[in-house]
Design a protein around this motif. Structure first.
Motif, PDB file in Angstrom:
ATOM      1  N   VAL A 178      69.149  48.447  34.170  1.00 31.89           N
ATOM      2  CA  VAL A 178      69.443  47.805  34.871  1.00 31.89           C
ATOM      3  C   VAL A 178      69.585  47.825  36.370  1.00 31.89           C
ATOM      4  O   VAL A 178      70.132  49.199  36.364  1.00 31.89           O
ATOM      5  CB  VAL A 178      71.413  47.380  34.532  1.00 31.89           C
ATOM      6  N   SER A 179      69.536  47.051  36.811  1.00 31.35           N
ATOM      7  CA  SER A 179      68.764  47.176  38.111  1.00 31.35           C
ATOM      8  C   SER A 179      70.718  47.209  38.649  1.00 31.35           C
ATOM      9  O   SER A 179      71.473  46.706  38.705  1.00 31.35           O
ATOM     10  CB  SER A 179      67.723  46.542  39.464  1.00 31.35           C
ATOM     11  N   ALA A 180      70.257  47.299  40.549  1.00 31.40           N
ATOM     12  CA  ALA A 180      71.857  47.003  41.146  1.00 31.40           C
ATOM     13  C   ALA A 180      72.224  45.932  41.120  1.00 31.40           C
ATOM     14  O   ALA A 180      71.138  44.873  41.268  1.00 31.40           O
ATOM     15  CB  ALA A 180      71.787  47.421  42.420  1.00 31.40           C
ATOM     16  N   MET A 181      73.039  44.807  41.322  1.00 33.19           N
ATOM     17  CA  MET A 181      73.224  42.979  40.960  1.00 33.19           C
ATOM     18  C   MET A 181      72.481  42.444  42.442  1.00 33.19           C
ATOM     19  O   MET A 181      72.646  42.579  43.705  1.00 33.19           O
ATOM     20  CB  MET A 181      74.420  42.817  41.330  1.00 33.19           C
ATOM     21  N   THR A 201      72.011  44.400  46.394  1.00 32.04           N
ATOM     22  CA  THR A 201      73.249  45.789  46.482  1.00 32.04           C
ATOM     23  C   THR A 201      72.430  46.375  47.190  1.00 32.04           C
ATOM     24  O   THR A 201      73.199  46.916  48.096  1.00 32.04           O
ATOM     25  CB  THR A 201      73.351  45.672  45.630  1.00 32.04           C
ATOM     26  N   THR A 202      71.009  47.344  46.523  1.00 33.52           N
ATOM     27  CA  THR A 202      71.023  48.662  47.239  1.00 33.52           C
ATOM     28  C   THR A 202      70.292  48.140  48.536  1.00 33.52           C
ATOM     29  O   THR A 202      70.508  49.313  49.727  1.00 33.52           O
ATOM     30  CB  THR A 202      69.472  48.137  46.544  1.00 33.52           C
ATOM     31  N   ASN A 203      69.369  47.377  49.023  1.00 30.16           N
ATOM     32  CA  ASN A 203      69.491  47.010  50.386  1.00 30.16           C
ATOM     33  C   ASN A 203      70.708  47.252  51.090  1.00 30.16           C
ATOM     34  O   ASN A 203      70.580  47.699  52.294  1.00 30.16           O
ATOM     35  CB  ASN A 203      68.584  45.459  50.574  1.00 30.16           C
ATOM     36  N   GLY A 219      74.850  50.828  43.548  1.00 28.59           N
ATOM     37  CA  GLY A 219      74.582  49.538  42.819  1.00 28.59           C
ATOM     38  C   GLY A 219      74.556  49.975  41.213  1.00 28.59           C
ATOM     39  O   GLY A 219      74.953  48.679  41.273  1.00 28.59           O
ATOM     40  N   GLU A 220      73.794  50.792  41.365  1.00 26.28           N
ATOM     41  CA  GLU A 220      73.494  50.584  39.648  1.00 26.28           C
ATOM     42  C   GLU A 220      74.915  50.856  39.251  1.00 26.28           C
ATOM     43  O   GLU A 220      74.619  51.087  38.078  1.00 26.28           O
ATOM     44  CB  GLU A 220      72.195  52.045  39.175  1.00 26.28           C
ATOM     45  N   ARG A 221      75.281  52.129  39.299  1.00 26.98           N
ATOM     46  CA  ARG A 221      76.718  52.600  38.943  1.00 26.98           C
ATOM     47  C   ARG A 221      77.804  51.219  38.351  1.00 26.98           C
ATOM     48  O   ARG A 221      78.094  50.894  37.670  1.00 26.98           O
ATOM     49  CB  ARG A 221      77.276  53.529  39.597  1.00 26.98           C
ATOM     50  N   GLY A 253      69.803  51.588  36.229  1.00 24.34           N
ATOM     51  CA  GLY A 253      68.358  52.566  36.294  1.00 24.34           C
ATOM     52  C   GLY A 253      68.174  53.071  37.873  1.00 24.34           C
ATOM     53  O   GLY A 253      69.558  53.246  38.458  1.00 24.34           O
ATOM     54  N   TYR A 254      66.845  53.495  37.922  1.00 25.16           N
ATOM     55  CA  TYR A 254      67.453  53.782  39.764  1.00 25.16           C
ATOM     56  C   TYR A 254      67.187  55.811  40.067  1.00 25.16           C
ATOM     57  O   TYR A 254      67.625  55.904  40.818  1.00 25.16           O
ATOM     58  CB  TYR A 254      67.715  52.953  40.681  1.00 25.16           C
ATOM     59  N   ILE A 255      69.250  55.983  39.336  1.00 23.65           N
ATOM     60  CA  ILE A 255      69.436  56.732  39.720  1.00 23.65           C
ATOM     61  C   ILE A 255      69.812  58.212  38.601  1.00 23.65           C
ATOM     62  O   ILE A 255      69.048  58.023  37.194  1.00 23.65           O
ATOM     63  CB  ILE A 255      71.200  57.131  39.526  1.00 23.65           C
ATOM     64  N   GLY A 314      63.340  57.016  43.972  1.00 24.31           N
ATOM     65  CA  GLY A 314      63.030  55.379  44.428  1.00 24.31           C
ATOM     66  C   GLY A 314      62.840  54.485  44.700  1.00 24.31           C
ATOM     67  O   GLY A 314      62.757  54.093  43.724  1.00 24.31           O
ATOM     68  N   ARG A 315      62.793  53.501  45.503  1.00 23.02           N
ATOM     69  CA  ARG A 315      63.260  52.582  45.953  1.00 23.02           C
ATOM     70  C   ARG A 315      61.930  51.534  44.755  1.00 23.02           C
ATOM     71  O   ARG A 315      60.877  51.668  44.610  1.00 23.02           O
ATOM     72  CB  ARG A 315      62.308  50.985  46.751  1.00 23.02           C
ATOM     73  N   GLY A 316      62.463  50.319  44.394  1.00 24.82           N
ATOM     74  CA  GLY A 316      62.071  49.697  43.115  1.00 24.82           C
ATOM     75  C   GLY A 316      62.086  50.997  41.701  1.00 24.82           C
ATOM     76  O   GLY A 316      61.186  49.900  40.743  1.00 24.82           O
ATOM     77  N   GLY A 317      62.694  52.061  41.266  1.00 22.73           N
ATOM     78  CA  GLY A 317      62.268  52.606  40.289  1.00 22.73           C
ATOM     79  C   GLY A 317      63.166  52.575  39.306  1.00 22.73           C
ATOM     80  O   GLY A 317      63.293  53.665  38.330  1.00 22.73           O
ATOM     81  N   SER A 318      63.911  51.636  39.111  1.00 16.88           N
ATOM     82  CA  SER A 318      64.474  51.285  38.060  1.00 16.88           C
ATOM     83  C   SER A 318      63.243  50.840  36.869  1.00 16.88           C
ATOM     84  O   SER A 318      63.976  51.180  35.140  1.00 16.88           O
ATOM     85  CB  SER A 318      65.364  50.080  37.814  1.00 16.88           C
ATOM     86  N   ASP A 319      62.754  50.407  36.876  1.00 13.40           N
ATOM     87  CA  ASP A 319      61.860  50.548  36.237  1.00 13.40           C
ATOM     88  C   ASP A 319      61.110  52.273  35.718  1.00 13.40           C
ATOM     89  O   ASP A 319      60.922  51.632  34.067  1.00 13.40           O
ATOM     90  CB  ASP A 319      60.013  50.005  36.382  1.00 13.40           C
ATOM     91  N   TYR A 320      60.747  52.899  36.039  1.00 17.55           N
ATOM     92  CA  TYR A 320      60.873  54.063  35.850  1.00 17.55           C
ATOM     93  C   TYR A 320      61.729  55.120  34.816  1.00 17.55           C
ATOM     94  O   TYR A 320      61.596  55.382  33.701  1.00 17.55           O
ATOM     95  CB  TYR A 320      60.179  55.637  37.744  1.00 17.55           C
TER      96      TYR A 320
END
Ligand code: ADP
Ligand code: ASP
Ligand code: MG
Length: 455
Positions: free
Chosen positions: A36-39, A42-44, A123-125, A188-190, A202-208
């Motif tokens: 999951v990404s942040a809700m 949230t990251t912004n 956010g992701e945590r 994701g992302y972290i 990096g931003r949008g990194g949860s897909d990665y």
């Protein structure tokens, strides 16, 4: 096993997470690992709080944190059922830590990339924690795993690079067996460095993250759940009304993502290609739409172009050799400078005496120009945009460039590039021409659609 990644809007509220719960429930027998990404945004907001603190605006920073605390508590606790009190404690602990960090930053008045990542990671945590509770309350056996113990990266904070030889064994030995037992939920992302410092991809990194995890556990499929029906024929933020592309290749998807199709982080495709795992883009608000399927094999299509991507806010640099001809080593000297300032170049074209190239990160533009001017004349044009036509059949279809430029006859085209892969045709125009250019190109290439490929 499959990976199911849900982006920010897909987990923005308790209702959204309830939809996610139903979607995951339907796939339970395929042993999903949920990323999951942040809700929502949230990251912004976390990054804004960090910047406010660094600028000495402590109270503004703390009030942004407060707003996030309230949102996570309200939306999270609505989902946790009998475990609400326990979740409440966890959420509050995270925010107390965040309060302290923000206060510390406002005292020193300085924000390092490392502290930026520590803050952004919250956010992701939190979202993975909340989604884990939501699943269990809905009767899905689920366990949250801290991604930072698995996604090991270098220490390029805010743009960390994964270290695959560290990551894959951990995913294989610990996540894959856990997913056989219950639904695994990960942020994701972290990630973290080998010595345990929190990083982000990096931003949008949860897909990665999702594709790395998919490759690491040997998933049969990677599902990217988002807020659109799939890859569309063009960016809906620029030209609404694009159609869904049902099937594209890894190479096409990578090219589209690289040139601005935000629906997929540009690095997502590589781990999936390496292990040949199909990637699906799906809409969490319309789960019955079949989305876009991304695989290695091209499907036959009567449309040469599959989609048009665009990137705003591009800067063009024209670098002219002061020694008239492109002397031996000129390109090397140029690119060495961009490399040293960690600034990637998207598009390049050369003439006998000059090189034009585009960048979209201008943090180090001044230093870069300073160094380039030691051996060349440099001019800079801001406010440009890249438009890119992508499709495997472009290379087999004569006349695509002719049609594109006919459509754009009244526009000033600054640069043209046909990628070495021959599946894209890209050019640079002024940003103010972007909407009209993409609208016209979309009409030209998508008025008639192959029903096997488009919906
Ligand atoms: P998520 O939070 O789920 O990761 P993103 O906002 O990162 O979602 O990506 C989805 C968005 O990508 C869409 O809402 C859309 O505005 C944008 N987008 C840009 N280009 C395309 C495209 N070609 N097809 C679909 N969506 C696109
Ligand atoms: N939450 C992160 C971001 O907003 C990562 C992601 O959503 O993919 O950039
Ligand atoms: Mg995204």
């Amino acid at each position: 096993m499959i990976v199911m990644k849900f982006g920010g809007t897909s987990v923005e509220s308790s209702e959204a997470i309830e939809r996610v719960t139903c979607i995951v429930q339907r796939e339970r027998r395929r042993h999903p690992v949920v990323v999951v990404s942040a809700m929502g945004k949230t990251t912004n907001k976390l990054l804004l709080a960090a910047r406010e603190a660094a600028a000495g605006r402590r109270d503004q920073a703390l009030s942004i944190v407060d707003e996030l605390r309230t949102h996570h508590l309200i939306e999270g606790l609505a989902l946790a059922g009998p475990a609400a009190a326990e979740l409440d404690r966890y959420i509050r602990t995270h925010f107390e830590w965040l309060d302290e960090l923000v206060k510390g930053i406002s005292i020193v008045g300085e924000l390092s990339p490392r502290s930026t990542d520590a803050i952004a990671s919250v956010g992701e945590r939190l979202s993975s924690l909340i989604v884990g509770y939501a699943f269990r309350a809905a009767g899905i056996p689920a366990q949250q795993m801290d991604s930072r113990q698995f996604i090991i990266t270098d220490d390029s904070f805010t743009q960390a690079q994964p270290i695959f030889e560290e990551i894959y064994p951990r995913l294989r030995d610990r996540i894959a067996p856990a997913a056989e037992e219950s639904v695994v939920v990960m942020g994701g992302y972290i990630g973290s460095t080998r010595d345990g410092q929190t990083t982000t991809l990096g931003r949008g990194g949860s897909d990665y993250s999702a594709s790395i995890i998919g490759a690491g556990i040997g998933a049969e499929e990677i599902q990217i759940w988002t807020d659109v029906d799939g890859m569309l024929t063009t960016d809906p933020r620029i030209v609404p009304g694009g159609r869904r592309v049902k099937q594209i290749t890894f190479a096409e998807a990578a090219e589209l993502a690289y040139f601005g199709a935000k629906v997929l982080h540009p690095a997502t495709v590589a781990p999936a290609v390496e292990k040949n795992i199909p990637v699906l883009i799906l809409n969490s608000q319309r789960p019955d739409v079949t989305g876009t399927r991304i695989t290695a094999e091209p499907a036959p299509s009567t449309n040469p172009v599959k989609s048009i991507s665009c990137k705003r806010d591009i800067t063009v640099l024209n670098i002219r050799s002061t020694r008239m001809l492109l002397a031996h080593g000129f390109l090397h000297r140029i690119f060495e400078i961009f490399d040293r300032f960690h600034t990637s170049v998207d598009m390049v074209s050369t003439s006998e005496v000059s090189v034009s190239l585009t960048i979209d990160h201008t943090e180090h533009l001044r230093e870069i120009c300073g160094e380039l001017r030691q051996f060349s004349d440099v001019s800079v044009e801001t406010g440009q945009a890249i438009v890119c036509l992508v499709g495997e059949n472009i290379r087999h279809t004569p006349g695509i460039a002719g049609r594109a430029f006919q459509v754009l006859h009244d526009k000033n085209i600054r640069m043209i590039s046909q990628g070495a892969s021959l599946l894209n045709l890209g050019f640079v125009i002024a940003e103010q021409d972007l909407v009209s250019a993409v609208t016209a190109l979309h009409t030209e290439f998508f008025s008639k659609l192959d029903p096997n490929i488009f919906d």
